[in-house]
Design an enzyme around this catalytic site. Structure first.
Site, PDB file in Angstrom:
ATOM      1  CE  LYS A 285      -2.817   2.230   4.729  1.00 30.71           C
ATOM      2  NZ  LYS A 285      -2.471   1.260   3.742  1.00 30.71           N
TER       3      LYS A 285
ATOM      4  CB  SER B  10      -0.955   0.019   1.189  1.00 30.99           C
ATOM      5  OG  SER B  10      -0.248   0.244   2.388  1.00 30.99           O
TER       6      SER B  10
END
Length: 193
Positions: free
Chosen positions: A92, A44
């Site tokens: 993230k 990701s």
């Protein structure tokens, strides 16, 4: 009268032992409470981070200062959707900080009305490229909007919602493995003119 220089005193074995024990305790405290190693699992954050990268993260950064836009953070998601993830940690990039107004429409992110330049993205994202129907939304106190750099393959705030600061476990500081990709991370957020 003859003056002799002072004789150097020899350290005692006990004093050496105490110094070693104190140094070991200091190192233990730093390693336990200040930093953590992070094993990246998944894609990701490609191209910034790859599957199986190893990082060192600072666990004290956010006790000293607030998270900043552009920081790469490790956190436990605050939303029910993530409860099925087995309690795993996420990593993230912070896109929005408390008080920011965001609008995400057709793969363009606007923060406080300014288009965010994102040179860390390696491909045009097409999956969930509009958030909140393209309408502007504002982050409340303590809320952060986080997104993966691989937008087409990231479960992030577009699904989990804004994340709370108290869920942040650390700030990615340096990639230590693979050695060929050693990197100290810095804030890369800029805006288009």
């Amino acid at each position: 009268m003859t003056v002799y220089p002072p004789q150097p005193q020899q350290k005692s074995f006990l004093r050496d032992l105490i110094e070693i024990v104190v140094l070991a305790l200091v190192l233990y405290v730093v390693i336990t409470f200040a930093v953590q190693t992070v094993h990246v699992m998944g894609t990701s954050m490609v191209p910034t981070l790859a599957d199986n990268d190893f990082l060192i993260a600072s666990k004290i950064s956010y006790h000293i200062h607030d998270p900043q836009r552009g920081d790469i953070v490790i956190f436990k998601p605050t939303n029910e959707l993530a409860a099925g993830s087995g309690g795993k940690d996420y990593i993230k990039r912070i896109i929005g900080v408390p008080g920011d107004s965001l609008r995400i429409v057709h793969a363009q992110v606007f923060v406080n009305g300014h288009l965010l330049k994102e040179p860390y993205l390696n491909e045009q994202w097409t999956w969930t490229d509009t958030y909140n129907g393209g309408q502007e939304f504002k982050l409340n106190a303590g809320q952060y909007f986080v997104m993966g750099d691989n937008r087409n393959h990231s479960t992030d705030s577009r699904f989990l919602g804004p994340q709370n600061k108290d869920q942040f476990l650390g700030k990615a500081w340096v990639r230590i493995w693979p050695l060929s990709s050693f990197k100290i991370f810095s804030n890369q957020m800029t805006f288009a003119n």
